[in-house]
Write a protein that holds these residues in place. Structure first.
Motif, PDB file in Angstrom:
ATOM      1  N   GLU A   1      -1.922   3.811  -4.074  1.00 37.35           N
ATOM      2  CA  GLU A   1      -1.823   2.530  -4.776  1.00 37.35           C
ATOM      3  C   GLU A   1      -1.915   1.385  -3.773  1.00 37.35           C
ATOM      4  N   TYR A   2      -2.607   0.341  -4.164  1.00 40.33           N
ATOM      5  CA  TYR A   2      -2.515  -0.901  -3.391  1.00 40.33           C
ATOM      6  C   TYR A   2      -2.669  -2.097  -4.321  1.00 40.33           C
ATOM      7  N   LYS A   3      -2.002  -3.179  -3.949  1.00 35.12           N
ATOM      8  CA  LYS A   3      -2.125  -4.425  -4.705  1.00 35.12           C
ATOM      9  C   LYS A   3      -1.970  -5.600  -3.759  1.00 35.12           C
TER      10      LYS A   3
ATOM     11  N   ASN B   1       3.407  -2.885   3.930  1.00 38.45           N
ATOM     12  CA  ASN B   1       3.410  -4.159   3.210  1.00 38.45           C
ATOM     13  C   ASN B   1       2.684  -5.225   4.027  1.00 38.45           C
ATOM     14  N   ASP B   2       2.076  -6.156   3.307  1.00 37.17           N
ATOM     15  CA  ASP B   2       1.408  -7.305   3.927  1.00 37.17           C
ATOM     16  C   ASP B   2       0.381  -6.871   4.971  1.00 37.17           C
ATOM     17  N   ILE B   3      -0.543  -6.028   4.536  1.00 42.17           N
ATOM     18  CA  ILE B   3      -1.608  -5.506   5.399  1.00 42.17           C
ATOM     19  C   ILE B   3      -2.873  -6.353   5.214  1.00 42.17           C
TER      20      ILE B   3
ATOM     21  N   ILE C   1       0.865  -1.179   0.000  1.00 39.15           N
ATOM     22  CA  ILE C   1       0.000   0.000   0.000  1.00 39.15           C
ATOM     23  C   ILE C   1       0.898   1.225   0.000  1.00 39.15           C
ATOM     24  N   THR C   2       0.736   2.088  -1.015  1.00 45.94           N
ATOM     25  CA  THR C   2       1.530   3.305  -1.149  1.00 45.94           C
ATOM     26  C   THR C   2       0.618   4.508  -0.962  1.00 45.94           C
ATOM     27  N   SER C   3       1.014   5.440  -0.107  1.00 44.34           N
ATOM     28  CA  SER C   3       0.127   6.556   0.227  1.00 44.34           C
ATOM     29  C   SER C   3       0.361   7.807  -0.605  1.00 44.34           C
ATOM     30  N   GLY C   4       1.439   7.869  -1.401  1.00 44.93           N
ATOM     31  CA  GLY C   4       1.659   9.024  -2.259  1.00 44.93           C
ATOM     32  C   GLY C   4       2.389  10.153  -1.563  1.00 44.93           C
ATOM     33  N   PRO C   5       2.331  11.381  -2.135  1.00 43.37           N
ATOM     34  CA  PRO C   5       3.077  12.531  -1.603  1.00 43.37           C
ATOM     35  C   PRO C   5       2.744  12.834  -0.142  1.00 43.37           C
ATOM     36  N   LYS C   6       3.771  13.183   0.643  1.00 44.63           N
ATOM     37  CA  LYS C   6       3.579  13.460   2.070  1.00 44.63           C
ATOM     38  C   LYS C   6       2.708  14.694   2.304  1.00 44.63           C
TER      39      LYS C   6
ATOM     40  N   VAL D   1      -4.947  -1.505  -7.620  1.00 42.52           N
ATOM     41  CA  VAL D   1      -5.595  -0.201  -7.748  1.00 42.52           C
ATOM     42  C   VAL D   1      -4.512   0.869  -7.779  1.00 42.52           C
ATOM     43  N   LEU D   2      -4.533   1.696  -8.814  1.00 40.75           N
ATOM     44  CA  LEU D   2      -3.525   2.744  -8.977  1.00 40.75           C
ATOM     45  C   LEU D   2      -4.219   4.068  -9.275  1.00 40.75           C
TER      46      LEU D   2
END
Length: 203
Positions: free
Chosen positions: A193-195, A66-68, A40-45, A181-182
């Motif tokens: 983003e999450y995959k 990772n691994d959520i 899971i990526t949260s993007g810009p701070k 999902v992007l």
């Protein structure tokens, strides 16, 4: 007939049979599944405060990792206006907090697209197109988008859109569904983003 079966038409039968079961809502069954998000990526701070606010509306969230573990529930229902809807409930179990990412989808038969209201109460609206790839995957892309402020909706210019691309498939070797999902912006790059993969509770 489910809204996804109707929007895809003959393409629906080109999807993997397990995806057909997932999106066909046979016997009006609710789809429930559990799984893990590998990333899971949260993007810009600098979007942190907005995403923190969005958590109050069950929309985006600032956490990443990772691994959520997560679960997903898709429930078919009839809205107050009589239209057929599918409610999406997604919950992500981070180490110290749980986050939700909910949505309500319905079909626009005239435009041949799916209307997607994100958040509860809705904060964001997106028009979605659906297609099936040559590999039998489901591919979903966003088109026009609007900010939702109560009864009012305001169009989002192209430069400020969060372009959504969703790919869902079924991995026979794992006997699991895979989701990616992007959300990107032409100026800012990846916003969210999450995959990961998940197993149905009853399919």
């Amino acid at each position: 007939m489910s809204i996804y079966k109707e929007i895809l038409g003959e393409q629906f039968y080109r999807m993997h049979p397990m995806l057909q079961k997932r999106y066909g809502f046979e016997d009006d069954k609710t789809f429930k599944a559990t799984g893990v998000m590998h990333k899971i990526t949260s993007g810009p701070k600098w979007l942190y405060l907005f995403k923190l606010f969005a958590t109050r509306r069950k929309f985006l969230f600032p956490e990443h990792g990772n691994d959520i573990p997560f679960h997903i529930i898709n429930k078919q229902q009839i809205g107050t206006n009589g239209e057929q809807q599918v409610h999406w409930e997604r919950r992500f179990y981070f180490q110290n907090i749980n986050r939700d990412f909910n949505a309500l989808m319905s079909l626009d038969k005239d435009k041949q697209l799916v209307k997607d209201y994100l958040g509860e109460p809705s904060l964001f609206y997106s028009e979605l197109t659906f297609e099936v790839t040559d590999q039998g995957y489901l591919r979903i892309e966003s088109q026009k988008q609007r900010i939702v402020l109560g009864k009012y909706e305001f169009p989002i210019p192209k430069l400020f859109k969060g372009n959504v691309l969703v790919t869902e498939s079924y991995m026979k070797e794992n006997e699991a569904f895979f989701i990616h999902v992007l959300i990107t912006n032409p100026l800012l790059g990846t916003l969210f983003e999450y995959k990961g993969e998940f197993l149905s509770d009853d399919l």
